[in-house]
Design a protein around this motif. Structure first.
Motif, PDB file in Angstrom:
ATOM      1  N   UNK B 312      64.905   9.243  97.956  1.00 23.85           N
ATOM      2  CA  UNK B 312      64.542   8.054  97.851  1.00 23.85           C
ATOM      3  C   UNK B 312      64.257   7.292  99.051  1.00 23.85           C
ATOM      4  N   UNK B 313      63.073   6.731  99.229  1.00 24.45           N
ATOM      5  CA  UNK B 313      63.071   5.771 100.525  1.00 24.45           C
ATOM      6  C   UNK B 313      63.027   4.184 100.147  1.00 24.45           C
ATOM      7  N   UNK B 314      64.002   3.339 100.341  1.00 27.41           N
ATOM      8  CA  UNK B 314      63.956   2.037  99.762  1.00 27.41           C
ATOM      9  C   UNK B 314      63.452   1.075 100.950  1.00 27.41           C
ATOM     10  N   UNK B 315      62.538   0.381 100.532  1.00 25.73           N
ATOM     11  CA  UNK B 315      61.942  -0.635 101.594  1.00 25.73           C
ATOM     12  C   UNK B 315      61.877  -1.933 100.845  1.00 25.73           C
ATOM     13  N   UNK B 316      61.629  -3.031 101.724  1.00 26.93           N
ATOM     14  CA  UNK B 316      61.433  -4.495 101.243  1.00 26.93           C
ATOM     15  C   UNK B 316      60.315  -5.266 101.825  1.00 26.93           C
ATOM     16  N   UNK B 317      59.758  -6.104 101.132  1.00 24.63           N
ATOM     17  CA  UNK B 317      58.515  -6.570 101.665  1.00 24.63           C
ATOM     18  C   UNK B 317      58.807  -8.305 100.944  1.00 24.63           C
ATOM     19  N   UNK B 318      58.326  -9.002 101.855  1.00 19.14           N
ATOM     20  CA  UNK B 318      58.256 -10.488 101.498  1.00 19.14           C
ATOM     21  C   UNK B 318      57.793 -10.834  99.914  1.00 19.14           C
ATOM     22  N   UNK B 319      56.624 -10.193 100.000  1.00 13.70           N
ATOM     23  CA  UNK B 319      55.838 -10.540  98.714  1.00 13.70           C
ATOM     24  C   UNK B 319      56.442  -9.577  97.401  1.00 13.70           C
ATOM     25  N   UNK B 320      56.987  -8.302  97.411  1.00 12.73           N
ATOM     26  CA  UNK B 320      57.127  -7.376  96.552  1.00 12.73           C
ATOM     27  C   UNK B 320      58.601  -7.138  96.409  1.00 12.73           C
ATOM     28  N   UNK B 321      59.488  -7.632  97.097  1.00 16.19           N
ATOM     29  CA  UNK B 321      60.751  -7.467  97.123  1.00 16.19           C
ATOM     30  C   UNK B 321      61.230  -5.895  97.619  1.00 16.19           C
ATOM     31  N   UNK B 322      62.356  -5.380  97.010  1.00 16.05           N
ATOM     32  CA  UNK B 322      62.749  -3.997  97.147  1.00 16.05           C
ATOM     33  C   UNK B 322      61.975  -3.086  96.131  1.00 16.05           C
ATOM     34  N   UNK B 323      61.188  -2.124  96.894  1.00 14.83           N
ATOM     35  CA  UNK B 323      60.679  -1.031  96.314  1.00 14.83           C
ATOM     36  C   UNK B 323      61.215   0.405  96.637  1.00 14.83           C
ATOM     37  N   UNK B 324      61.480   1.367  95.868  1.00 10.41           N
ATOM     38  CA  UNK B 324      61.811   2.547  96.040  1.00 10.41           C
ATOM     39  C   UNK B 324      60.586   3.608  95.847  1.00 10.41           C
ATOM     40  N   UNK B 325      60.476   4.555  96.787  1.00 10.33           N
ATOM     41  CA  UNK B 325      59.563   5.604  96.431  1.00 10.33           C
ATOM     42  C   UNK B 325      60.156   6.832  96.781  1.00 10.33           C
ATOM     43  N   UNK B 326      60.120   7.792  95.741  1.00  7.55           N
ATOM     44  CA  UNK B 326      60.335   9.303  95.850  1.00  7.55           C
ATOM     45  C   UNK B 326      59.758  10.044  97.118  1.00  7.55           C
ATOM     46  N   UNK B 327      60.393  10.951  97.892  1.00  3.93           N
ATOM     47  CA  UNK B 327      59.726  11.554  99.092  1.00  3.93           C
ATOM     48  C   UNK B 327      60.159  12.987  99.161  1.00  3.93           C
ATOM     49  N   UNK B 328      59.472  13.618  99.871  1.00  4.51           N
ATOM     50  CA  UNK B 328      59.590  15.153 100.161  1.00  4.51           C
ATOM     51  C   UNK B 328      60.169  15.171 101.695  1.00  4.51           C
ATOM     52  N   UNK B 329      59.575  14.559 102.474  1.00  2.52           N
ATOM     53  CA  UNK B 329      60.000  14.672 103.990  1.00  2.52           C
ATOM     54  C   UNK B 329      59.660  13.217 104.576  1.00  2.52           C
ATOM     55  N   UNK B 330      60.822  12.788 105.245  1.00  7.91           N
ATOM     56  CA  UNK B 330      60.375  11.578 106.069  1.00  7.91           C
ATOM     57  C   UNK B 330      60.527  11.502 107.447  1.00  7.91           C
ATOM     58  N   UNK B 331      59.579  11.240 108.160  1.00  4.34           N
ATOM     59  CA  UNK B 331      59.722  11.241 109.691  1.00  4.34           C
ATOM     60  C   UNK B 331      59.949   9.852 110.187  1.00  4.34           C
ATOM     61  N   UNK B 332      60.828   9.616 110.910  1.00  4.40           N
ATOM     62  CA  UNK B 332      61.172   8.310 111.419  1.00  4.40           C
ATOM     63  C   UNK B 332      60.875   8.330 112.905  1.00  4.40           C
ATOM     64  N   UNK B 333      59.597   7.218 113.385  1.00  2.00           N
ATOM     65  CA  UNK B 333      59.303   6.851 114.509  1.00  2.00           C
ATOM     66  C   UNK B 333      59.163   5.580 114.678  1.00  2.00           C
ATOM     67  N   UNK B 334      60.140   4.818 114.318  1.00  3.24           N
ATOM     68  CA  UNK B 334      60.375   3.532 114.605  1.00  3.24           C
ATOM     69  C   UNK B 334      61.286   2.986 115.430  1.00  3.24           C
ATOM     70  N   UNK B 335      61.209   2.736 116.671  1.00  3.44           N
ATOM     71  CA  UNK B 335      62.016   2.099 117.444  1.00  3.44           C
ATOM     72  C   UNK B 335      62.798   2.999 118.431  1.00  3.44           C
ATOM     73  N   UNK B 336      63.041   2.473 119.571  1.00  3.34           N
ATOM     74  CA  UNK B 336      63.527   3.253 120.656  1.00  3.34           C
ATOM     75  C   UNK B 336      64.813   2.761 120.885  1.00  3.34           C
ATOM     76  N   UNK B 337      65.789   3.407 121.059  1.00  3.28           N
ATOM     77  CA  UNK B 337      67.271   3.235 121.426  1.00  3.28           C
ATOM     78  C   UNK B 337      67.833   3.426 122.763  1.00  3.28           C
ATOM     79  N   UNK B 338      69.162   2.683 123.032  1.00  2.17           N
ATOM     80  CA  UNK B 338      69.482   3.066 124.304  1.00  2.17           C
ATOM     81  C   UNK B 338      70.691   4.380 124.070  1.00  2.17           C
TER      82      UNK B 338
END
Lengths: 612, 612
Positions: B312-338
């Motif tokens: 499950x991927x759990x995400x938040x939005x201002x209008x809808x609050x927390x939503x969880x969606x089932x997934x098969x494969x998730x690719x993270x391409x948000x953000x660059x770190x040190x």
């Protein structure tokens, strides 16, 4: 850039055509997601009506054929099977066919892994829709319930259980063999293997790792020698070809890239027998040994490996006792083993203490009505004629006179030779022209036309024939040794042969039988039944291996010398390799072109030494 | 076959020549092993006299340059550095350079991983022998001891310790960035990334796994939907291009191979901002969003992912609050770190609470005499002219009159503009033609020739200039959006730009500086020193990013519309991609040809769906 643009445009046209012929396919998938628009609708609940999993009840039920394995045998069977006549299910842990003779080339990047594989689904795409593929491993064959138990390699379903059962009417077992470590301690943990595509990729990565490791600072010369000592255990065709590939990789590419450590590299082959390649003609073994010595590859014969620790290989010889050598990388290519699922199945059907499944001459597993076994996991047991001698005699003795005339024998001799190929082999080995010579030998040289034999004389005539039954099909021990004309010779031995060609021919044969099953039930085309109480004809002719003849006409620079069952050729090794790829029916034009383009890449740019 | 034989012969000739020029190389390695002959001599003890590790004592000692990293910046530096002037050591956990803009293409097999990598040793082969490469990771920079601590990725030495230390005179830090999960729980464990070549290969294998898994029996429709739900977290260029590639792979290849499950596939992009591609011009974002909607790719903007469990991927939005969606494969391409090593080093030198190393305009790390940082792990802090205003005034006031005449200002204005590029930027943004306009603005419109300013007026004139200092180099926010003319549009966004071009230009600049270091010490070519107590000139001109202009002249079918700093072009996307590869200085002809040949393969045969 011109070429590129041309290709681009040609492809666009090609894709355009594809779209025209399947207009619904490409859009259907998209509408589902598109319909859910901007907001977050987790799952559209469509596609309920076009669920295609239910079988259509109207048509007469097709027989279910389940194929286990997608190696040479399984793929060959699938390629030639008329899939419209059956409901075909294919189960294999690998969703591709691999052109295994090129595996040693993959280890050093002479050819890319992707170039030698062929996705099974792509192969099946051209077939009717009645073929289903499951990427799973069969872990149990249940002959009594006519079902196989499988487990997915890629994960489980929601219930946490990835196991499932598939039932069959006919089962084709083409699971191949596995690695045999002879329970040598440490082999599984510390050695690399050369059985699967993944193995070859791992080896490639590890070879580069060794070179990088030896290039680090603070590494003593002793350590460098250890790290760069590549040991191949087993001097069969695979091991020998890997050694030759490694040597080429070293001399042609790595020496330039790692000049500081080139002096520390050593390749060793350890062979338990007296010679490497001992399944081939002695001349080939000697020749390969001399070549290897000249190339600096050490060949240690008469040594049996007894233990592999993480940095030492311990081996034993009669003369020297136990010796341990430090190593950097060890590749185990000694011995072929039985897969656990085959072992278990053999126990079920009482074929204990065997390495492979025993089948009859029609490739059907003994005592199993609807299970066939082809390729490396099976071997054919040729029936002995002496076991059936009275039935054969009775069948030939049409007038029930108790004696056979030459005419009576001649009437059935063709069927006898088809059913018992050893008769023909024996006569050939004895330089006999026809059956008359055989009979004459038995009853002494009597008058010609009135030649008549009774049962005892008939037995006597055929008594030595079964000595010709060894392993049938008479394994084509063909080896190609091709030597590059470059100063550093290259030895390439293609084990194409027993392993791949027999398997492929068996798959082809079995598919043909399946295709004409109904037709042959009515019009049998096999030999007369001569065993037990059967009468009439067998439905099919038994399987016989056909010697690979198409390599002969390759003319040109190399001088090919035909040996009995062997080929030794000196010439451009790549030419031979190419021809072996080209000639294989298994291989698509895609693979042929990719392999050639890989070779071209290597010629121009050298092998890639990136560690990926 | 004609082509093949031609290539074979050409290569043989080519290899023959290579052998002639390096006759000793190819034989030396072999003699060692050959000498040990038939028996089992574990290790020949040769090569004692030609150990080449000791430095030659006679020549004046060359300065040691250590380069950390083989990405865009590091490789570019190495390519242009005159290695004969220094003793160069390169340390990187990857022994290859990867052409990262094509990484999303590797995930779906449009391009092969090996085609976009370039072995570093191959690159260095053409250089002098003074370059050493270590495949290891630097885990600590010790500026006080002028040394870096490294650890080998491929194993340890006999003492069980793979760590080693390398000392330097100059250190070039080009370690790049890493993934930033913002400490979101479950991301490291359950998501795939798109940073390294290995990541792309893993994604490719997993995409096929998902399709095979969904094809198994006993999988409910709900499960199929889950397994075939591909979620991309982060709507930046990488995520967007991966989504487009996935969509192409699906529509062009997988739909044909997995017809039974095509309706269950869904691609979703989750973006925390209001739009995807929000670093680019609004028009590009809108355009991409419309395209994606048409292609059935769901774009969920305004959602922040707060947790990723194994299904499950759990995400938040201002209008809808927390939503969880089932997934098969998730690719993270948000953000660059040190990277941790950079973090640690920044703490040592007091650069806390920063994401990247701060350097001066000559790419030297602040407060570190001999450490340079280039590429993604560094940013240039442009000095403010107001901080130096009195020194600048004094320097310009040659006659010490306490006032500056127009002539005095004109004498130094070029140096000022080189040292403080914001002056020029400010004048441009204010549509001023020259310095006179700036002064006029400050002192009011006075008589022309006798224009004289005192320190206060000078300060006033330049007081707004520093507002132009943002991130220097002014990041070239260039995006190529190319749309295929085929019915299903394809969006390709090359992030070539900031990430790669700035890094490459910095590497090139720094190499040039290193090449002319001695020469510029005697004949400095930089601007006048205007800070602190320094006098005379800086040795070099400061680094300035040059806008990538060579993409303009591409004519033909596509209509290119130049936006301020942006490119939007409609045409053949592959043409653009090709041009980006072609135009890159980093890339060898090998890579160019391999990429084109991969595209050609794909056009002809489609992408390979084998799970390897």
């Amino acid at each position: 850039m011109g070429f590129f643009f041309f290709a681009s445009r040609a492809a666009a046209r090609f894709l355009g055509e594809a779209r025209i012929t399947h207009p619904s396919v490409s859009t259907a998938a998209l509408l589902v997601a598109a319909a859910s628009g901007g907001g977050l609708v987790a799952y559209a609940d469509s596609a309920g009506e076009n669920a295609s999993s239910e079988p259509s009840q109207e048509a007469p039920r097709k027989k279910k054929v389940v194929v286990l394995g997608t190696g040479w045998a399984g793929t060959s069977f699938l390629k030639d099977l008329d899939c419209s006549k059956y409901e075909v299910k294919v189960i294999s842990p690998r969703n591709y066919f691999a052109f295994t003779p090129l595996l040693p080339s993959v280890t050093c990047g002479t050819v890319e892994a992707r170039s030698i594989v062929e996705p099974i689904r792509k192969m099946l795409e051209k077939k009717r829709k009645d073929v289903t593929f499951y990427e799973a491993e069969c872990f149990k064959i249940d002959a009594s319930k006519k079902a196989v138990h499988c487990r997915s390699a890629v994960g489980t379903n929601f219930d946490g259980n990835g196991d499932f059962m598939v039932d069959y009417d006919y089962l084709v077992v083409a699971l191949g063999a596995t690695v045999n470590t002879f329970n040598t301690p440490g082999v599984m943990e510390n050695c690399y293997f050369l059985k699967e595509v993944e193995d070859a990729q791992k080896i490639r990565r590890n070879v580069i790792d060794c070179f990088e490791k030896a290039s680090l600072p603070n590494i003593s010369e002793e350590e460098k020698r250890k790290i760069l000592h590549f040991v191949i255990i087993g001097g069969g065709p695979t091991g020998v070809e890997f050694a030759a590939e490694m040597h080429d990789f070293l001399v042609e590419d790595l020496v330039k890239l790692y000049p500081a450590i080139q002096d520390f590299v050593k390749i060793t082959i350890i062979q338990s027998g007296e010679h490497i390649l001992n399944m081939f003609d002695q001349r080939i073994a000697t020749f390969a040994e001399i070549k290897f010595q000249r190339d600096g590859i050490e060949v240690n014969t008469g040594f049996r490996v007894v233990k592999v620790s993480d940095d030492l290989i311990t081996m034993k010889s009669k003369s020297l006792g136990e010796v341990s050598v430090p190593y950097g990388m060890a590749v185990w290519s000694a011995g072929v083993g039985t897969r656990p699922v085959i072992m278990d199945f053999m126990q079920q059907i009482g074929q204990t203490n065997r390495r492979v499944l025993a089948t009859n001459e029609w490739l059907r597993v003994h005592e199993c009505d609807s299970i066939y076994a082809i390729g490396d996991c099976a071997s054919i047991t040729q029936r002995k004629i002496m076991d059936d001698i009275s039935t054969v005699f009775k069948m030939a003795d049409k007038d029930n006179s108790g004696t056979l005339t030459l005419k009576e024998i001649n009437d059935v001799i063709e069927d006898i030779c088809i059913r018992y190929p050893q008769v023909e082999l024996y006569m050939k080995s004895m330089h006999m022209l026809d059956i008359r010579d055989l009979i004459k030998d038995a009853i002494g040289d009597s008058h010609k036309e009135s030649m008549v034999v009774d049962i005892e004389e008939f037995k006597k005539a055929l008594s030595h024939v079964d000595s010709q039954v060894k392993s049938v099909p008479a394994t084509a021990q063909v080896a190609f040794i091709s030597i590059c004309k470059r100063s550093l010779a290259r030895v390439n031995i293609l084990r194409f042969l027993k392993l791949c060609q027999v398997a492929a021919q068996q798959g082809h044969y079995l598919a043909e039988c399946f295709n004409k099953m109904d037709q042959c039930k009515e019009h049998p085309e096999g030999p007369l039944r001569m065993t037990g109480t059967g009468s009439g004809r067998h439905n099919f002719r038994p399987f016989r291996y056909k010697h690979l003849g198409q390599f002969a006409p390759l003319g040109g620079e190399q001088a090919a010398a035909e040996l009995p069952g062997d080929w030794v050729s000196m010439g451009h090794s790549t030419q031979w390799l190419w021809y072996s790829v080209y000639a294989s029916k298994q291989v698509s034009w895609r693979t042929r072109m990719l392999v050639v383009s890989d070779w071209t890449r290597r010629f121009i740019f050298g092998r890639d030494s990136s560690r990926i």
